[in-house]
Design an enzyme around this catalytic site. Structure first.
Site: not given
Lengths: 313, 313, 313, 313, 313, 313
Positions: D170, D193, D195, D219, D224-225, D227
């Protein structure tokens, strides 16, 4: 924020002045117990509700300064722990004010130390005629340096004549003399030390015309009286009228002060009640009350929500 | 960091002890001037080079506590401003220790206040047998609570017999009695207040066996002597041998204390020199010196990298 | 200053008590989100307007203390950053209270540390029956040490008889027992450790008369129950009526506590809801609610200058 | 000042790493006791002499963060009270780093709060790859933000080929990817991201060329994995070689992280031992040790006058 | 507490904005004197009664930042010493915001330093679009980071068409672009630096579709214009419509900025008046006023108990 | 603790003096970068290893004072964050010294504010001839107020004759004149304002004998030269020899100062290099270097345990 209800407490250094201030404000002193335990430690108990109130404690840190200071701090601690929103110390005489700098590398800066000790519990300070105005800057807290000079000048007014002259007994008092001069429309002179050459003995000189004039000696405080005595001697040498008036905010008069001044033709001494009256002997002392000045300060410091309010405090 | 040179100063509360400590360390007291101005304010001047040194000031805050405290603070301020790296206060007797909580909402927490005042200039504190050990927690600074009990127990050793019993004169002293007991291998008893019912008058009871035994009453301090007197009365009622030994770290003995204790068959009183000796009258007082304990504390507090180090890590 | 509107928030340690307090005050709990992120970090969001309001957060720092403490601090930080005028923590159970001194030189003073951590964001604290009252002095902030003893005594009143006796299970609880005694008009006894000589094993003694009496054991907290169990054993040895009542403010009952107490003829246990109820097993526990005490504290702490004021600017 | 002897302590969060660092320094861990009392409160005792020493405590504030943090603080308090000259916290994983700003007005700034809590007792901090570099500015204390990226890049070196591409999963990770790129001489791409319009659903785009290339996803942490999983999906859509390498400093892998990553063709995962290894399941994890980095940091932070000094004092 | 009367003062950095805010609030600016002495030192005098009032000072710390900052601090000191209850700084442009971390070990963290300097006298801060949101965490004081993006987006609304695209000129601006996108329902693209391999020259890439679209470049500030210029070049290379709109909160435009932007087909530039307008040359600048945003902030920050309250609780 | 290695840095206010001091110490200035970014913000980078070193920064806060002050603070912040043990500011000219008290209630106490700003990062201060010695008390940190008077007196020595007289141009300078007098064995006179009565215009009087003598006017600083000009006029009126010598520590000479002084028969002006030389025009200025004084101060402040010591204690 609206005006919180105030609570005014008296330390033991000067309860009479505190009572007078309370009376001036149309209120009563907050109840509190201040005593000594058998081993001399201080016992303090605030017996008034101070939760969320604006507390004021009146206590000059006059001799014995250390005890008066600790008493003030214990009262402030008690107020804070009991929930007072703010504690303001009214310190008409601020002890240790003369230790405002080091003159030798191993000295403390006593006035700054005292200021910091006070600031551990006190949010605001109001003092009267601080020996060095820069002491204000020793506090981080807002500090009002109230002046009693207008009160003293007013009290002098009906005694002065065209032949009066305001005299600063040393250089440090010249600003005080000028302040009086503006209020009383009189000339100013000052006594100073000078010397013919660097190695010859110093002599006291007088700057300004004093011959044939009646001196009004003004200063912030009278401690041992030595400075005033030398000044009067120098003025007599210069041919002044041998009738001295003395006006000072703080009348400590320690040691032989009263006797020392009594050697001169002093016709009146004006002092305020910033600290409890010492032994004056036969000196012609007149006391100018500070109650109005301090009451006014409390009113101002606790104001804020200027809109008219019904009952006040 | 290597060991900085130390400088040890004595306030005026107990110069004899300070001199003894210096001697114990094989050094001399740092030169300093501590006097009163004519108006009673304190005049302090550190006359020793303290730049980047580790300064120690020995000053019990014994009565008059406020004056002793301010004197200590002025000395500390002077050391700091003269460049001392660290100022450690050695306070063999810590005044205001009993004001460790509020018992009524309008009281101050005097011991915390005093701790905060000290912390405005002092980096470390070493005290002896603090009245409440929790006072350590009133300081943010590292605080050593040294114990004189081993010294007192050692001094008691050759006077105790199989029939001796250690007695705490009230509940607060039980831990002290236990500490002695472990060192002297003696049983412990304690005096306590009890009551038959809630409304009936309290009487003093004694927990533990004292009949036919010689009581050694131990406490942290003797102030007015009232607690000890009641305890001795209760012990006599319980049939103890009428020969009392008393041992306490701090011998204040204020007011009628000496007279009050003299009413009982006290054969010896052991006190330390944590504060200057009061008037003992005819009491059989023996003083146990703290110089070794304090010298050792200074050695430890100023140690660190003193021992030869090979290659660091 | 006028009375600011209050906002009362509940941490997750004891939401039921917080809700009860809010209800007692006739108000509602402020909305806030307190959850754990997947990695266990706390997520906090105050969802109530607190700008210039007087915020209260109810959170015992009961086990797990560290988590409860950080949760409290995050909530306080959120309130402050959202503009709350003041944040008061209501901490019915104050964790780490027993770490009030170092018993060995390498220990922390946990209670002081926790107090300082709290003071980074919290302006006032109200706690209930602090294990050591001196913890008040660990805070610079005003700290109310509320007592649940009158509530517990009141709850005991209809169960006591002339033959009841208040018993402190160790010396530390004697003051609590005395407080109960004054309210219930009962005699006091206490269990203590004593020893025949320093080297022989300690035995538990009982000071005060308990034979033929029904003991009411009182303490500030029940943790593992070990102290109470030893005390009950000693009391039975002394011939007390084998019917124990136990009353304590904080019922932690960790580990085997419930089972350990169940070995004795305990007929009733009175606890407050200072922390959420633990597993009592079959113990005859009755809970005395603190909601009234805490609501009253909030009322008092937020009082001040309640008079209505017109319009601002 | 000369170099003080250091003392290195391990909290319980990651004793293995601490031991490795000590070994790297050719020294031993300082003895200390860290346990839980039956009620879960922490019991800490530093059993090493720290008087005037330079103390280091290694403790990642990994989950459970609150407990690890309080443990660190109790250890620091114990060191300070025992006379340590300075306490440096080595915090390889800094919990609450992601709470570095408020996204809604009712949130706390958790990272700043934690920094302030630490600063109540800790003089210096060394952390590794802080989630937000600006956290350095949350501390008043000197804060070293050590980077493990050179270590990870070095470990990656023999696995990369000409067709490798560094990918930031990201935008927040782009700087990390660039740092790797400089060291490994590889191109950089990143997932973001985007749009089509404001109201249409967002899709993940990839900036930079990845088609036919083997992605190395980098990173600062894997939590939580989620991404990483989305990024791998987007990369596969863009036609990358289906062989992922992942490199991150902090391997939390909470919840379903291991399972979530196992859904993709991950051939190797490089993590450091900044926190104790979580459950990896069947993931091909390789650990890059931080012991050298941390040992070097301790050497540097405790240096200063390291060069041989002639006579010292 | 009730709502205190506010007093709003203007530093000399941007008196026009302050006047507009005062007018928006229906009040007048507090009288104050801010001038330079002949030696360039600042002379400040608050000529308005601020005793117990809620003071606000509007002063962007725009270039010359140091002077603007000290001016703000002197005004704040004057307010505090004159008895203001609280001083809030309204800092529409916060200088030194880009020094939010050290990139090399010898650098300062300028933004944290400035925050700490402010906090010596200022109780609350309101800023607009801080360069790094984490700067909020550099303050202990409550800090509002107001956003001008909704105002800018609203001003853009009637100029955008279906073919517009929001473009972040670098990665740091992507969040700003997204915020606009949500308000304007437009797609987002961003310019980024990439490289073919680590050793080859970097080129600027564009993520997201811009071909045939009219770019709206958004950022928090325009300083030298260099970033925008490179971005426009990259966008033209990607085939965008050669008609640029630029929107940024802070229009510094230092050095050649105006000339540099004039080299591109820029049809409109939207800026706020967070700092006084620089030399725009022929640039088509439109200013979006912040007076409403700031007035609203003052209303909120000084609110609290303004609405009539029935009975409290 | 042993002597830490020092590192001396120069701000941009007066690099020549810093270089001279370094040379005097036989060392070199620490490398550092101090520049302005295009938007005028300061860019600072300490390029010297300062880890655990004793850092000194030489920077007069001469006009533009705010910029010089912030530059000093950024350098100090950089030193601290890079691990300097201590940062001492050498401030040969201390700006804002004249704002040492409030003369009207709405003024700041600028000198105290500046002192507090400095103390956010600076551990010790050394200044030269502070305008008000009490400024020392505005600092909590140890503050050396070095005197350049002995240097100036020495430089004057070979120019004075038996007919010279030291003259204080106003009352504030009398102490300075006395200090010179003691060193040069000369008489002292001073100019003062007096008035015939309160309402009549003030005239300048001269206290002490100046007729037929050559005046040496001394002061701490020359700002606009107005005070000196009036004093010279008054001295000429009193019949002094029309040959003026002027000596002052700080030569600001702002505005028309040089021209104003050139109107009088000034034969020499002695100034120190406490700040960089202003435009003197044709004035016969001689500069007395402070390098020795400052080097000596650094030696002293960094000394401590430098000399070999045998056994500690």
């Amino acid at each position: 924020m609206g005006r919180a209800r105030i609570a005014l407490f008296a330390g033991r250094a000067h309860p009479d002045l505190a009572a007078a201030v309370a009376s001036e404000l149309g209120t009563e002193l907050g109840k509190c117990l201040v005593e000594n335990f058998p081993d001399d430690e201080l016992q303090v108990e605030i017996q008034e509700e101070v939760e969320n109130r604006d507390a004021f404690i009146l206590q000059p840190t006059s001799p014995p300064s250390a005890g008066r200071l600790l008493e003030l701090m214990l009262m402030a601690d008690a107020c804070k722990r009991a929930g007072a929103l703010r504690v303001t110390a009214l310190v008409p005489y601020f002890g240790y004010a003369r230790q405002d700098r080091r003159t030798r590398p191993g000295e403390p800066v006593g006035a700054r130390l005292v200021a910091e000790l006070m600031e551990t519990r006190i949010d605001r300070i109001a003092a009267v005629d601080l020996h060095t105005p820069a002491i204000e800057g020793f506090f981080r807290a807002p500090t009002e340096n109230l002046s009693a000079i207008p009160l003293l000048a007013e009290a002098l007014r009906h005694d002065v004549s065209r032949s009066s002259v305001l005299v600063a007994p040393d250089l440090g008092a010249v600003k005080i003399a000028r302040h009086h001069a503006e209020l009383l429309d009189l000339p100013v002179a000052h006594v100073h030390k000078s010397r013919l050459s660097g190695s010859e003995v110093r002599v006291r000189g007088v700057a300004g015309s004093v011959e044939g004039r009646s001196p009004i000696l003004v200063d912030d405080m009278i401690s041992t009286g030595a400075t005033l005595a030398s000044a009067m001697k120098a003025l007599l040498d210069k041919g002044c009228v041998p009738e001295f008036t003395i006006a000072a905010t703080h009348g400590l008069l320690v040691g032989d002060a009263a006797r020392r001044l009594a050697d001169f033709p002093v016709t009146r001494i004006l002092l305020t009640d910033s600290l409890p009256p010492p032994q004056f002997g036969t000196l012609p002392v007149r006391i100018v009350g500070l109650k109005g000045l301090l009451a006014e300060a409390i009113r101002k410091l606790s104001s804020g929500a200027a809109q008219p309010r019904p009952v006040a405090f």
